[in-house]
Design a protein around this motif. Structure first.
Motif, short mmCIF file in Angstrom:
data_model
loop_
_atom_site.label_atom_id
_atom_site.label_comp_id
_atom_site.label_asym_id
_atom_site.label_seq_id
_atom_site.Cartn_x
_atom_site.Cartn_y
_atom_site.Cartn_z
N SER A 167 -6.93 1.11 -9.13
CA SER A 167 -7.39 1.75 -10.35
C SER A 167 -6.26 2.64 -10.82
CB SER A 167 -8.64 2.60 -10.10
OG SER A 167 -9.74 1.79 -9.84
N VAL A 168 -5.89 2.49 -12.09
CA VAL A 168 -4.76 3.23 -12.65
C VAL A 168 -5.22 3.91 -13.93
CG1 VAL A 168 -2.39 3.04 -13.52
CG2 VAL A 168 -3.18 1.48 -11.73
N ILE A 169 -4.82 5.17 -14.12
CA ILE A 169 -5.14 5.88 -15.35
C ILE A 169 -3.85 6.19 -16.10
CG2 ILE A 169 -7.31 6.88 -14.55
CD1 ILE A 169 -5.80 9.48 -13.97
N ALA A 170 -3.97 6.29 -17.42
CA ALA A 170 -2.82 6.62 -18.28
C ALA A 170 -3.32 7.41 -19.47
CB ALA A 170 -2.12 5.34 -18.74
N ILE A 175 0.84 -1.21 0.00
CA ILE A 175 0.00 0.00 0.00
C ILE A 175 0.87 1.25 0.00
CG2 ILE A 175 -1.64 1.34 1.38
CD1 ILE A 175 -2.89 -1.44 2.16
N ALA A 176 1.92 1.27 0.79
CA ALA A 176 2.81 2.44 0.82
C ALA A 176 3.43 2.67 -0.56
CB ALA A 176 3.90 2.24 1.87
N ALA A 177 3.86 1.61 -1.21
CA ALA A 177 4.46 1.75 -2.54
C ALA A 177 3.42 2.17 -3.58
CB ALA A 177 5.12 0.44 -2.96
N ALA A 178 2.22 1.61 -3.51
CA ALA A 178 1.16 1.96 -4.47
C ALA A 178 0.74 3.42 -4.33
CB ALA A 178 -0.04 1.03 -4.29
N ARG A 179 0.75 3.94 -3.11
CA ARG A 179 0.41 5.35 -2.90
C ARG A 179 1.39 6.30 -3.58
NH1 ARG A 179 -1.45 5.07 3.41
NH2 ARG A 179 -3.65 4.72 2.95
N GLU A 180 2.58 5.82 -3.83
CA GLU A 180 3.62 6.65 -4.45
C GLU A 180 3.48 6.72 -5.98
OE1 GLU A 180 5.90 8.51 -2.80
OE2 GLU A 180 4.79 7.88 -1.01
N VAL A 181 2.58 5.92 -6.54
CA VAL A 181 2.38 5.94 -8.00
C VAL A 181 1.31 6.99 -8.30
CG1 VAL A 181 1.71 4.58 -10.03
CG2 VAL A 181 2.96 3.48 -8.13
N PRO A 182 1.70 8.10 -8.93
CA PRO A 182 0.74 9.20 -9.14
C PRO A 182 -0.50 8.80 -9.93
CG PRO A 182 2.95 9.87 -9.78
CD PRO A 182 3.01 8.41 -9.47
N GLU A 183 -0.38 7.86 -10.83
CA GLU A 183 -1.50 7.47 -11.69
C GLU A 183 -2.47 6.52 -11.02
OE1 GLU A 183 1.99 8.72 -14.11
OE2 GLU A 183 1.75 7.24 -12.52
N VAL A 184 -2.18 6.07 -9.80
CA VAL A 184 -3.12 5.23 -9.05
C VAL A 184 -4.17 6.14 -8.43
CG1 VAL A 184 -3.40 3.72 -7.04
CG2 VAL A 184 -1.49 3.37 -8.60
N ASP A 223 7.61 0.42 -15.22
CA ASP A 223 8.45 1.19 -14.29
C ASP A 223 7.93 1.25 -12.87
OD1 ASP A 223 9.97 1.66 -16.52
OD2 ASP A 223 9.36 3.76 -16.76
N ARG A 224 6.61 1.08 -12.69
CA ARG A 224 6.06 1.25 -11.34
C ARG A 224 5.29 0.04 -10.82
NH1 ARG A 224 4.60 6.79 -13.38
NH2 ARG A 224 6.28 8.14 -12.68
N ILE A 225 4.37 -0.46 -11.63
CA ILE A 225 3.50 -1.55 -11.16
C ILE A 225 4.30 -2.83 -10.94
CG2 ILE A 225 1.48 -2.97 -11.69
CD1 ILE A 225 0.88 0.06 -11.08
#
Length: 151
Positions: free
Chosen positions: A108-111, A84-93, A123-125
């Motif tokens: 949920s991820v947007i691009a 969860i901490a790592a996923a919060r760091e992904v701006p597109e989440v 690079d992130r997921i």
């Protein structure tokens, strides 16, 4: 529990959250002063948690929306917290949910487009910790998107 008048106010607020208070009061059949007091009481009781802006991400240039489901390797007791901490760091989440069952979490991820999605994914997921299995669902269309419930 909200009474019939509170429910009328909530219905009108859900139908048109941008309406001025005087108009909401008229539609709900109460005075503006009564509306203000009731809205304040509904906020204090946590029934109205806040008013949010709904952003149309497609209008902002984000054409791809993906729902990712993850099962974590739960041999590490910090698996959920680390993920969860790592996923919060992904701006597109835009959303993180946890579940009971065969799926532990959903993101949920947007691009902007498929090339951007591939970059986010590589690079992130793929670098999110403790993942034992994942599944991706690409959004094709939204049939219903509403927080409304009969009040």
């Amino acid at each position: 529990m909200p009474d019939a008048t509170d429910r009328r106010i909530l219905r009108q607020l859900l139908a048109d959250p941008d309406a001025p208070n005087a108009e909401l009061a008229r539609r709900a059949g109460v005075t503006p002063t009564s509306l203000w007091r009731r809205l304040d009481r509904l906020r204090d009781r946590g029934i109205i948690a806040g008013i949010q802006a709904r952003i149309d991400w497609r209008a902002m240039g984000y054409e791809v929306q993906v729902s990712l489901r993850f099962t974590l390797d739960k041999t590490d007791p910090r698996a959920f917290d680390d993920f969860i901490a790592a996923a919060r760091e992904v701006p597109e989440v835009t959303e993180i949910q946890t579940f009971l069952g065969s799926v532990d979490l959903r993101l949920s991820v947007i691009a902007r487009d498929m090339a951007h999605w591939q970059q986010i994914y590589r690079d992130r997921i793929l670098r999110l910790p403790h993942v034992s299995d994942s599944d991706a669902l690409m959004l094709v269309s939204t049939i219903k998107d509403s927080a409304e419930l009969a009040l």
